[in-house]
Design an enzyme around this catalytic site. Structure first.
Site, PDB file in Angstrom:
ATOM      1  CB  SER A   1      28.507  25.466  37.089  1.00  0.00           C
ATOM      2  OG  SER A   1      27.738  25.671  35.917  1.00  0.00           O
TER       3      SER A   1
ATOM      4  CE1 TYR B   1      32.825  24.321  33.594  1.00  0.00           C
ATOM      5  CE2 TYR B   1      30.076  24.071  33.579  1.00  0.00           C
ATOM      6  CZ  TYR B   1      31.367  24.983  33.862  1.00  0.00           C
ATOM      7  OH  TYR B   1      31.075  26.054  34.394  1.00  0.00           O
TER       8      TYR B   1
HETATM    9  N1  LIG Z   1      29.727  32.232  32.415  1.00  0.00           N
HETATM   10  C1  LIG Z   1      28.931  31.107  32.632  1.00  0.00           C
HETATM   11  O1  LIG Z   1      27.892  31.195  32.176  1.00  0.00           O
HETATM   12  C2  LIG Z   1      29.238  30.428  34.134  1.00  0.00           C
HETATM   13  C3  LIG Z   1      28.153  29.600  34.582  1.00  0.00           C
HETATM   14  C4  LIG Z   1      28.433  28.815  35.493  1.00  0.00           C
HETATM   15  C5  LIG Z   1      29.751  28.731  36.153  1.00  0.00           C
HETATM   16  N2  LIG Z   1      30.798  29.493  35.471  1.00  0.00           N
HETATM   17  C6  LIG Z   1      32.173  29.403  36.213  1.00  0.00           C
HETATM   18  O2  LIG Z   1      32.753  30.615  36.555  1.00  0.00           O
HETATM   19  C7  LIG Z   1      34.011  30.935  36.776  1.00  0.00           C
HETATM   20  C8  LIG Z   1      34.481  31.786  35.868  1.00  0.00           C
HETATM   21  O3  LIG Z   1      34.341  31.699  34.397  1.00  0.00           O
HETATM   22  P1  LIG Z   1      33.875  32.846  33.684  1.00  0.00           P
HETATM   23  O4  LIG Z   1      32.319  32.807  33.110  1.00  0.00           O
HETATM   24  O5  LIG Z   1      34.095  34.428  34.404  1.00  0.00           O
HETATM   25  O6  LIG Z   1      34.711  32.709  32.170  1.00  0.00           O
HETATM   26  P2  LIG Z   1      35.756  33.691  31.485  1.00  0.00           P
HETATM   27  O7  LIG Z   1      35.349  35.280  31.344  1.00  0.00           O
HETATM   28  O8  LIG Z   1      36.401  32.944  30.343  1.00  0.00           O
HETATM   29  O9  LIG Z   1      37.082  33.742  32.793  1.00  0.00           O
HETATM   30  C9  LIG Z   1      37.826  32.702  33.066  1.00  0.00           C
HETATM   31  C10 LIG Z   1      38.985  32.881  33.764  1.00  0.00           C
HETATM   32  O10 LIG Z   1      39.646  31.769  34.169  1.00  0.00           O
HETATM   33  C11 LIG Z   1      40.882  32.036  33.882  1.00  0.00           C
HETATM   34  N3  LIG Z   1      41.720  30.605  33.462  1.00  0.00           N
HETATM   35  C12 LIG Z   1      41.322  29.905  32.290  1.00  0.00           C
HETATM   36  N4  LIG Z   1      42.155  28.990  32.398  1.00  0.00           N
HETATM   37  C13 LIG Z   1      43.272  29.266  33.258  1.00  0.00           C
HETATM   38  C14 LIG Z   1      44.383  28.329  33.575  1.00  0.00           C
HETATM   39  N5  LIG Z   1      44.781  27.242  32.942  1.00  0.00           N
HETATM   40  N6  LIG Z   1      44.999  29.027  34.559  1.00  0.00           N
HETATM   41  C15 LIG Z   1      44.853  30.065  35.017  1.00  0.00           C
HETATM   42  N7  LIG Z   1      43.887  30.626  34.953  1.00  0.00           N
HETATM   43  C16 LIG Z   1      42.868  30.218  33.964  1.00  0.00           C
HETATM   44  C17 LIG Z   1      40.941  32.935  32.675  1.00  0.00           C
HETATM   45  O11 LIG Z   1      42.127  33.776  32.618  1.00  0.00           O
HETATM   46  P3  LIG Z   1      43.370  33.494  31.434  1.00  0.00           P
HETATM   47  O12 LIG Z   1      42.878  33.266  30.303  1.00  0.00           O
HETATM   48  O13 LIG Z   1      44.059  35.029  31.582  1.00  0.00           O
HETATM   49  O14 LIG Z   1      44.384  32.675  32.204  1.00  0.00           O
HETATM   50  C18 LIG Z   1      39.880  33.782  33.171  1.00  0.00           C
HETATM   51  O15 LIG Z   1      40.359  34.742  34.002  1.00  0.00           O
HETATM   52  C19 LIG Z   1      34.486  29.278  35.986  1.00  0.00           C
HETATM   53  O16 LIG Z   1      35.000  28.403  36.949  1.00  0.00           O
HETATM   54  C20 LIG Z   1      33.330  28.817  35.389  1.00  0.00           C
HETATM   55  O17 LIG Z   1      33.140  27.488  35.050  1.00  0.00           O
HETATM   56  C21 LIG Z   1      30.615  30.350  34.694  1.00  0.00           C
END
Ligand SMILES: NC(=O)c1ccc[n+]([C@@H]2O[C@H](COP(=O)([O-])OP(=O)(O)OC[C@H]3O[C@@H](n4cnc5c(N)ncnc54)[C@H](OP(=O)(O)O)[C@@H]3O)[C@@H](O)[C@H]2O)c1
Length: 268
Positions: free
Chosen positions: A142, A156
Site C-alpha cells: 500500500s 496497517y
Molecule cells: N482499497 C484500497 O484503497 C487499498 C489501498 C492500498 C492497498 N490495498 C490493499 O489491497 C489488498 C486488497 O484489498 P481491496 O481493496 O481489494 O479490499 P476488499 O475489496 O475488501 O478485498 C479484500 C479481499 O481480502 C480477502 N480477505 C480478507 N480477510 C481475509 C481472510 N481472513 N482470509 C482470506 N481472505 C481474506 C477478502 O475475501 P473474503 O472476505 O471472501 O475472505 C477479499 O477478497 C489488501 O491487501 C489491501 O490492504 C487496498
C-alpha cells in the site's frame, strides 16, 4: 507464453483488487487458483473467467487468519494436481478504530493475513518456481507502507512497510532465477475495503475523487510491473508524489500532517 498455460494463485480474489487481478491475468492467458473465505463470489468469478477468457479457475476456500491455512492451502493445491507458477499475496483489511479500541484478535488476524501468510506462502511456493526457472510474486502492499505512520489504523502502515521491504529483499535474492518479485503500492482504490472497515462515508467526504483509482487500472499496472520485474510500483502520478513527499518530510512535520489522517476520519 507458448503452448503451456501457467497458473497464478491469488489470495483475496473474492473482491476488489484481487478480483481485478484475476481478470487481468485471465485476459493475459493465465489459469488461476482463486482463494478467500466467501465461496459465492469466488465461484461466480471462476465461471466468468472461464466464459470470458477460457481460463481454468480453481476455487479453494481459506481463512488466512488461521495459522494452519497457508500449509493447508498449498497441500490442497497439490492434492488437486495443480502447480503454482505465480503467487499474488493480496488478501487484506484494516481496522481504523484505534489501537486500544481494536479487539486483540483483529490485530492478530491483520498480522496473519497480511504479513505471516504472504511470508509462508512465498516460502512454500518459491522453491518450485526457482526449480522450474519461471515465477511471479506480486505482493499487494500500500501507499500507506511508504508514508509516515498514522494514528487510528496503527498497524496497517507498518505491516505494509514490512511487505515492501521483504519484497525488495526477495527481488534481490531471485535475480537470475526467472522469478520476478514486485510490491504493488496502491493509494485509495474503489473496492470493498472501506466498506469492510466501516470508513466509507468518512473517506469519501475526506478524500476527493481525483485521489481514487479503479481496481482494474491498479491491477493492470501491478501485473505490468511484475512482468517487467520492477521491485516496487506505486500506481498513479498523485500517489507517487505523495510517496516521494512522505519520504522527504522530517518526522515531526510528517506525523503532524499525516498523523491527522484518522482524526479527519473522525475515528479517534
Ligand atoms: N482499497 C484500497 O484503497 C487499498 C489501498 C492500498 C492497498 N490495498 C490493499 O489491497 C489488498 C486488497 O484489498 P481491496 O481493496 O481489494 O479490499 P476488499 O475489496 O475488501 O478485498 C479484500 C479481499 O481480502 C480477502 N480477505 C480478507 N480477510 C481475509 C481472510 N481472513 N482470509 C482470506 N481472505 C481474506 C477478502 O475475501 P473474503 O472476505 O471472501 O475472505 C477479499 O477478497 C489488501 O491487501 C489491501 O490492504 C487496498
Amino acid at each position: 507464453m507458448g503452448e503451456e498455460r501457467r497458473t497464478i494463485l491469488i489470495t483475496g480474489a473474492s473482491a476488489g483488487i484481487g478480483a481485478a487481478l484475476a481478470r487481468e491475468c485471465a485476459a493475459r492467458g493465465y489459469d488461476l487458483i482463486l482463494t478467500a473465505r466467501r465461496e459465492g463470489p469466488l465461484q461466480a468469478l471462476a465461471d466468468e473467467l472461464q466464459a470470458r477468457y477460457g481460463a481454468a479457475a480453481a476455487v479453494l476456500l481459506a481463512d488466512l487468519a488461521d495459522p494452519e491455512a497457508p500449509v493447508r492451502l498449498v497441500a490442497d493445491i497439490a492434492a488437486r494436481g495443480l502447480t503454482v507458477d505465480g503467487l499474488i499475496n493480496n488478501a487484506g483489511f484494516s481496522r481504523t478504530t484505534g489501537f486500544l479500541s481494536t479487539d486483540p484478535a483483529a490485530h492478530s488476524a491483520m498480522i496473519r493475513v497480511m504479513l505471516t501468510a504472504p511470508v509462508e506462502l512465498s516460502r512454500l511456493l518459491l522453491p518450485g518456481m526457482v526449480e522450474r526457472g519461471w515465477g511471479r510474486v506480486l505482493n499487494v502492499a500500500s501507499l500507506a507502507g511508504q508514508m509516515p505512520a498514522t494514528g487510528g489504523d496503527t498497524l496497517y502502515g507498518p505491516i505494509k512497510s514490512f511487505l515492501i521491504k521483504a519484497s525488495q529483499g526477495l527481488w534481490l535474492e531471485m535475480r537470475g532465477t526467472g522469478v520476478h518479485v514486485t510490491a504493488l503500492c496502491p493509494g485509495y482504490t474503489y473496492t470493498e475495503f472501506h466498506d469492510v472497515n466501516g470508513s466509507r462515508e468518512q473517506v469519501s467526504a475526506a478524500y476527493p475523487r481525483w485521489m481514487w483509482m479503479d481496481a482494474d487500472r491498479v491491477a493492470r499496472i501491478g501485473w505490468d510491473a511484475v512482468e517487467a520485474n520492477r521491485p516496487r510500483v506505486t500506481p498513479g502520478v498523485m500517489n507517487n508524489v505523495l510517496a516521494a513527499l512522505g519520504g522527504l518530510l522530517p518526522d515531526a512535520l510528517a506525523l503532524k500532517m499525516v498523523g491527522g489522517h484518522a482524526k479527519r476520519l473522525d475515528r479517534l
